[in-house]
Design a protein around this motif. Structure first.
Motif, short mmCIF file in Angstrom:
data_model
loop_
_atom_site.label_atom_id
_atom_site.label_comp_id
_atom_site.label_asym_id
_atom_site.label_seq_id
_atom_site.Cartn_x
_atom_site.Cartn_y
_atom_site.Cartn_z
N ALA A 75 -79.58 -10.51 -33.70
CA ALA A 75 -79.62 -11.31 -35.16
C ALA A 75 -81.11 -11.23 -35.68
O ALA A 75 -81.09 -11.09 -37.01
CB ALA A 75 -79.61 -12.92 -34.56
N THR A 76 -82.18 -10.91 -34.91
CA THR A 76 -83.43 -10.57 -35.63
C THR A 76 -83.53 -9.40 -36.37
O THR A 76 -83.93 -9.11 -37.57
CB THR A 76 -84.58 -10.61 -34.48
OG1 THR A 76 -84.42 -11.83 -33.93
CG2 THR A 76 -85.65 -10.40 -35.21
N VAL A 77 -82.82 -8.32 -35.77
CA VAL A 77 -82.78 -6.83 -36.38
C VAL A 77 -82.17 -7.00 -37.68
O VAL A 77 -82.65 -6.64 -38.88
CB VAL A 77 -82.30 -5.93 -35.44
CG1 VAL A 77 -82.17 -4.62 -36.24
CG2 VAL A 77 -83.14 -5.62 -34.50
N LEU A 78 -80.68 -7.57 -37.66
CA LEU A 78 -79.83 -7.73 -38.70
C LEU A 78 -80.36 -8.59 -39.77
O LEU A 78 -80.38 -8.36 -41.15
CB LEU A 78 -78.43 -7.82 -38.10
CG LEU A 78 -77.75 -7.08 -37.50
CD1 LEU A 78 -76.29 -7.65 -36.64
CD2 LEU A 78 -77.64 -5.70 -38.21
N GLY A 79 -80.92 -9.89 -39.30
CA GLY A 79 -81.40 -10.78 -40.37
C GLY A 79 -82.74 -10.29 -40.83
O GLY A 79 -82.72 -10.64 -42.23
N THR A 80 -83.46 -9.59 -40.36
CA THR A 80 -84.81 -8.92 -41.14
C THR A 80 -84.20 -7.96 -42.13
O THR A 80 -84.81 -7.98 -43.02
CB THR A 80 -85.63 -8.54 -40.00
OG1 THR A 80 -86.06 -9.37 -39.11
CG2 THR A 80 -86.71 -7.75 -40.84
N LEU A 81 -83.18 -7.31 -41.75
CA LEU A 81 -82.60 -6.14 -42.62
C LEU A 81 -82.11 -6.92 -43.93
O LEU A 81 -82.17 -6.61 -45.15
CB LEU A 81 -81.84 -5.15 -42.01
CG LEU A 81 -82.26 -4.26 -41.04
CD1 LEU A 81 -81.14 -3.37 -40.31
CD2 LEU A 81 -83.34 -3.49 -41.66
N ALA A 82 -81.25 -7.84 -43.56
CA ALA A 82 -80.72 -8.63 -44.66
C ALA A 82 -81.71 -9.40 -45.49
O ALA A 82 -81.50 -9.35 -46.88
CB ALA A 82 -79.80 -9.65 -44.13
N ALA A 83 -82.84 -9.90 -44.89
CA ALA A 83 -83.75 -10.55 -46.08
C ALA A 83 -84.45 -9.46 -46.84
O ALA A 83 -84.78 -9.89 -48.05
CB ALA A 83 -84.59 -11.19 -45.01
N LEU A 84 -84.69 -8.38 -46.20
CA LEU A 84 -85.32 -7.34 -46.77
C LEU A 84 -84.41 -6.86 -48.16
O LEU A 84 -85.13 -6.48 -49.16
CB LEU A 84 -85.69 -6.02 -46.21
CG LEU A 84 -86.97 -6.21 -45.07
CD1 LEU A 84 -86.71 -4.99 -44.11
CD2 LEU A 84 -88.21 -6.31 -45.90
N ALA A 85 -83.05 -6.89 -47.76
CA ALA A 85 -82.34 -6.36 -48.93
C ALA A 85 -82.31 -7.58 -50.19
O ALA A 85 -82.19 -7.24 -51.11
CB ALA A 85 -81.02 -6.09 -48.40
N LEU A 86 -82.21 -8.80 -49.67
CA LEU A 86 -82.07 -9.87 -50.58
C LEU A 86 -83.39 -9.96 -51.33
O LEU A 86 -83.35 -10.50 -52.63
CB LEU A 86 -81.61 -11.08 -49.90
CG LEU A 86 -80.19 -11.27 -49.40
CD1 LEU A 86 -80.12 -12.59 -48.64
CD2 LEU A 86 -79.33 -11.15 -50.69
#
Length: 265
Positions: A75-86
């Motif tokens: 969740a930390t890896v995917l959530g961080t990537l999602a936050a960077l994308a947004l």
């Protein structure tokens, strides 16, 4: 300094009592010599000894810790990537559906999320077990990580990255040496939040679990329906003690870092 009125003091005391008195009662009765949890039979550590012999609770605790660690990491890896994308990609095509899918678990009832994931696993023929619980918890907690990291990125000074790239630093090295250290506290906070949510979850885990993947909340819930065992008070007290120790150590580390920054020239 503004003094609290009598009404505010009473309200504060009642609020703290409502939150912490049940926890205090649980801790006290974990040292109760009597098997009846409502009858005090004297001080004893017999239930901690009995807990060391309760293989079912031990295996459930280890299963919960393993699932929480794995799901929090994903969740930390995917959530961080999602936050960077947004945060960094601007108004890209499909941003609204992407953001809606990321934030949906925040407002979706856990019963609906658990049932949806159960139907998905059944439809694709995925055997339920620790892997399905990990996937479900990752889906649940990724949105919380994204929110925490995105709030950290919102106040990030992009001129630091621009200065590093002007000095010849490639984009990946800029992210690893400049961006990542700055947003690391947000990532760590998101990881801890995801870990605690996964460790505490009962509803979604009960939908997606299978043989050999009984988590600690499920084990406690199944045993509490037949009556509260003193061993349950003991295992809960151990988790409370570990959590309190981690909070104290984190507070001491933060205070030490602040003192070092204040003493630095």
């Amino acid at each position: 300094m503004r003094r609290l009125s009598g009404f505010n003091l009473v309200s504060l005391a009642l609020g703290l009592a409502f939150l912490y008195v049940p926890i205090l009662i649980l801790v006290v009765y974990s040292f109760n010599a009597s098997r009846l949890v409502t009858v005090w039979g004297g001080f004893s550590t017999r239930w901690y000894v009995a807990l060391m012999e309760d293989r079912a609770l031990q295996e459930a605790a280890l299963t919960s810790l393993g699932i929480a660690l794995a799901s929090a990491t994903l969740a930390t890896v995917l959530g961080t990537l999602a936050a960077l994308a947004l945060t960094r990609l601007g108004r890209f095509r499909g941003r609204l559906p992407f953001a809606a899918m990321i934030y949906a678990p925040l407002v979706m009832p856990e019963v609906i999320t658990g049932l949806s994931l159960l139907l998905l696993f059944v439809a694709v023929g995925f055997e339920r077990g620790a892997a399905t619980v990990t996937i479900a918890h990752t889906t649940l907690t990724m949105c919380f990580v994204a929110v925490v990291v995105q709030s950290r990125l919102a106040g990030f000074d992009r001129s630091l990255e621009e200065a590093a790239q002007d000095l010849g630093c490639p984009p990946l090295a800029t992210f690893l040496t400049v961006t990542l250290p700055v947003i690391a506290p947000g990532i760590a906070a998101g990881f801890l939040l995801a870990f605690s949510l996964s460790l505490d979850d009962l509803v979604i885990a009960s939908f997606t679990t299978g043989p050999g993947a009984t988590t600690l909340p499920i084990r406690i819930y199944s045993e509490v329906r037949l009556g509260v065992k003193p061993e349950i008070n003991a295992v809960c007290t151990i988790f409370i003690a570990v959590t309190a120790l981690v909070v104290i150590l984190a507070s001491l580390a933060t205070r030490r870092a602040e003192r070092r920054e204040a003493a630095a020239p």
